[in-house]
Design a protein around this motif. Structure first.
Motif, PDB file in Angstrom:
ATOM      1  N   ILE A 152       6.164  16.187 -13.937  1.00 40.27           N
ATOM      2  CA  ILE A 152       6.428  17.602 -13.657  1.00 40.27           C
ATOM      3  C   ILE A 152       7.862  17.964 -14.055  1.00 40.27           C
ATOM      4  CG2 ILE A 152       6.641  19.312 -11.817  1.00 40.27           C
ATOM      5  CD1 ILE A 152       4.414  17.788 -10.330  1.00 40.27           C
ATOM      6  N   ALA A 153       8.824  17.104 -13.690  1.00 40.37           N
ATOM      7  CA  ALA A 153      10.225  17.386 -14.010  1.00 40.37           C
ATOM      8  C   ALA A 153      10.436  17.453 -15.517  1.00 40.37           C
ATOM      9  CB  ALA A 153      11.122  16.320 -13.388  1.00 40.37           C
TER      10      ALA A 153
ATOM     11  N   ARG B 255      15.020   7.656 -12.299  1.00 40.13           N
ATOM     12  CA  ARG B 255      15.683   6.647 -11.470  1.00 40.13           C
ATOM     13  C   ARG B 255      14.797   6.261 -10.286  1.00 40.13           C
ATOM     14  NH1 ARG B 255      19.740   9.479 -10.302  1.00 40.13           N
ATOM     15  NH2 ARG B 255      20.895   9.045 -12.237  1.00 40.13           N
ATOM     16  N   ALA B 256      14.172   7.246  -9.666  1.00 38.80           N
ATOM     17  CA  ALA B 256      13.308   6.973  -8.514  1.00 38.80           C
ATOM     18  C   ALA B 256      12.086   6.156  -8.926  1.00 38.80           C
ATOM     19  CB  ALA B 256      12.872   8.287  -7.869  1.00 38.80           C
TER      20      ALA B 256
ATOM     21  N   ALA C   4       0.832  -1.208   0.000  1.00 35.42           N
ATOM     22  CA  ALA C   4       0.000   0.000   0.000  1.00 35.42           C
ATOM     23  C   ALA C   4       0.869   1.262   0.000  1.00 35.42           C
ATOM     24  CB  ALA C   4      -0.926  -0.010   1.212  1.00 35.42           C
ATOM     25  N   LEU C   5       1.938   1.251   0.790  1.00 34.52           N
ATOM     26  CA  LEU C   5       2.832   2.411   0.835  1.00 34.52           C
ATOM     27  C   LEU C   5       3.599   2.581  -0.475  1.00 34.52           C
ATOM     28  CD1 LEU C   5       4.221   1.923   4.448  1.00 34.52           C
ATOM     29  CD2 LEU C   5       2.532   3.620   3.699  1.00 34.52           C
ATOM     30  N   LEU C   6       4.085   1.469  -1.029  1.00 26.88           N
ATOM     31  CA  LEU C   6       4.840   1.546  -2.275  1.00 26.88           C
ATOM     32  C   LEU C   6       3.965   1.991  -3.438  1.00 26.88           C
ATOM     33  CD1 LEU C   6       7.096  -1.644  -1.999  1.00 26.88           C
ATOM     34  CD2 LEU C   6       7.853   0.743  -1.986  1.00 26.88           C
TER      35      LEU C   6
ATOM     36  N   ALA D 130       3.335   8.895  -6.680  1.00 26.79           N
ATOM     37  CA  ALA D 130       4.000  10.189  -6.509  1.00 26.79           C
ATOM     38  C   ALA D 130       5.219  10.312  -7.410  1.00 26.79           C
ATOM     39  CB  ALA D 130       4.405  10.365  -5.045  1.00 26.79           C
ATOM     40  N   ALA D 131       5.991   9.221  -7.572  1.00 33.01           N
ATOM     41  CA  ALA D 131       7.181   9.264  -8.426  1.00 33.01           C
ATOM     42  C   ALA D 131       6.805   9.484  -9.887  1.00 33.01           C
ATOM     43  CB  ALA D 131       7.968   7.960  -8.271  1.00 33.01           C
ATOM     44  N   ARG D 132       5.718   8.864 -10.322  1.00 33.09           N
ATOM     45  CA  ARG D 132       5.284   9.059 -11.708  1.00 33.09           C
ATOM     46  C   ARG D 132       4.865  10.509 -11.944  1.00 33.09           C
ATOM     47  NH1 ARG D 132       2.245   5.025 -11.939  1.00 33.09           N
ATOM     48  NH2 ARG D 132       3.599   3.632 -13.132  1.00 33.09           N
TER      49      ARG D 132
END
Length: 521
Positions: A422-423, A442-443, A407-409, A415-417
């Motif tokens: 945004i980046a 990478r993240a 659930a956390l991952l 969030a990483a996607r």
């Protein structure tokens, strides 16, 4: 009036007395060993799972075919094949045949142990110096029988031990069935997990290739530095480098699964037809008491029955301390061709007693030896139950905590996607440098890898729970222990009669009785 007894009548009367008295059984009677902590054990981490505490009716699928909850026909077929064709399964089946033959050998001791017929037809001659040669034909026929009366229960204890050995071999066969189901399901889940990891690696490589293309265009147009190009190329190649290693793991896991199926190494066609993705399901309802779950495990049952067999062997060694009482008889006929020589017949019948009075501790120490072996098996039984409880707790805590981790991952991947989107947008608009894009890529790749691995671990922990509860052997009881081809070969080689085709007892009807639980015998 005094009545005279003929020898034959006296022998028969004595034999009747011996048979009537031959009902003593020496040695300890086995009782189920006590496991002091088991009655109060609530399942450890298993009781913390919501499914473990849910009320309801016991799910038969949980005990007999838990893997069908994954709803994957390819997995169903692979497990069914391994439970029939795996060499370890076939060896366990042959041990059942061996135990059946051993039971027949031991059971024959209740009948006359020696039943011999003898015969000689000899030409006997003698040559004398200066005299006539003498020759004659001699015919001798005879029979001997010896029947040791099971006065002290030695043979009955031996049968008890062999009977326990037979049912222990069945329990070990059941345990192999459980192991096959768990191992096939585990390898199948590993293969599907690696396949998803390969898919993620290729998707990220494609994403990073687009970034590399963009940096090269910007560099050629003079709007970007070569550093960004080289950093993008390094990350792209680094991601590509993970693919060969994953392909190695995939092929090796496929080979391991093929070995369980007794197939040559290589990809399995069933995997192409099966459901893609990591198998997943929820833990089924558990309403049985944890102590009952552990005692039903085949390895625990096997350890308990082996303990019962050893207890009976103590009785066999104790019986050797007492005199051996046998009924013996013989009948013989002797005739020659010599003129005037009479035919002779003789017979003998009566009881015989043999007692090793002065054994110098050999028999008494044999009793101690068998008792020491019993105590070893008793300790091994305790360790088996402890190991079973540990497996349940290990699987349950892994299942519970891995669900929390997933659930956390999942939130972290989301969030990483978004961070990468945004980046990338800010880089294209010139609001940030390319390093932010690289860090975000990478993240994302790392978190996706962790998420897939965690989902694979969740499936493995669920399989571990079902294995720890000992489910998956029941259906094998309805299948032949020996396949048709092997049965035909063995039937041609030896006279197995019906032993090869004899079915296994249905679950719950094994027929081996164990006394209720008590302190150490």
């Amino acid at each position: 009036m005094v009545r005279s007894w003929r020898p034959g009548t006296l022998a028969l009367a004595l034999a009747g007395v011996l048979f009537l008295g031959g009902c003593t059984t020496v040695g300890p009677d086995f009782q189920r060993p006590e496991v002091a902590w088991l009655s109060g054990w609530k399942g450890g981490s298993l009781e913390t799972l919501p499914e473990g505490k849910s009320p309801g009716v016991a799910n038969a699928q949980l005990q007999s075919s838990w893997w069908r909850a994954f709803d994957d026909r390819a997995l169903d077929r692979l497990i069914a094949e391994a439970q029939r064709a795996n060499p370890s399964v076939q060896v366990a089946g042959m041990r059942i045949m061996e135990a059946r033959a051993q039971l027949g050998i031991v059971g024959s001791a209740l009948y006359p142990q020696m039943q011999q017929a003898t015969g000689d037809l000899l030409n006997v001659g003698q040559r004398r110096a200066g005299g006539p040669d003498i020759s004659t034909t001699v015919l001798e026929l005879g029979g001997r029988i010896s029947w040791e009366v099971d006065f002290w229960g030695k043979f009955r204890r031996s049968i008890e031990a062999a009977d326990a050995g037979y049912f222990a071999s069945i329990a070990q066969y059941d345990d192999i069935q459980v192991l096959m189901a768990a191992q096939v399901a585990g390898f199948y889940a590993s293969i599907r997990t690696v396949e998803v990891r390969l898919q993620i690696a290729r998707e990220n490589a494609a994403l990073q290739k687009r970034s590399l293309d963009i940096t090269e265009l910007l560099y050629k147009s003079g709007n970007d530095s070569e550093l960004d190009v080289q950093q993008a190329r390094a990350q792209y190649i680094s991601t590509l480098a993970t693919i060969p290693q994953l392909e190695i793991v995939l092929r090796q896991t496929q080979n391991a699964l093929a070995m369980l199926l007794a197939r040559p190494p290589g990809p399995l066609p069933e995997l192409a037809a099966g459901r893609q993705g990591i198998p997943k399901t929820e833990l089924q309802l558990i309403v049985d008491l944890p102590a009952d779950l552990l005692r039903r495990r085949p390895d625990v049952r096997a350890a308990e029955i082996q303990l019962a067999a050893q207890s009976a062997l103590i009785g066999v060694s104790v019986a050797d301390l007492y005199p051996s009482i046998s009924l013996i008889g013989s009948l013989g006929l002797s005739a020659t061709s010599m003129s005037g020589s009479p035919n002779v017949s003789n017979w003998a019948m009566g009881p015989s007693l043999v007692w090793n009075v002065f054994d110098h501790g050999r028999l008494s120490n044999t009793v101690l030896l068998q008792d020491a072996r019993f105590q070893q098996l008793y300790a091994q039984y305790q360790a088996t139950v402890l190991g079973a409880a540990r497996e349940v707790d290990d699987g349950a805590v892994a299942f519970a905590r891995t669900r929390e981790q997933i659930a956390l991952l999942a939130e972290a991947v989301k969030a990483a996607r978004r961070s990468l989107e945004i980046a990338t947008l800010q880089y294209r608009e010139g609001l940030t440098d390319f390093q932010r894009v690289l860090d975000s890529q990478r993240a994302l790749f790392g978190l996706q890898e962790q998420l897939v691995s965690a989902r694979g671990s969740l499936t493995h922990s669920l399989i571990a729970i079902y294995k720890a509860m000992g489910g998956g052997w029941e259906e094998a009881r309805s299948r032949p222990v020996v396949d048709d081809a092997t049965r035909e070969i063995m039937g041609r080689r030896s006279d197995w009669k019906s032993l090869l085709a004899q079915p296994l007892p249905a679950p719950g009807t094994d027929g081996f009785a164990i006394e209720p639980e008590s302190p150490r015998p």
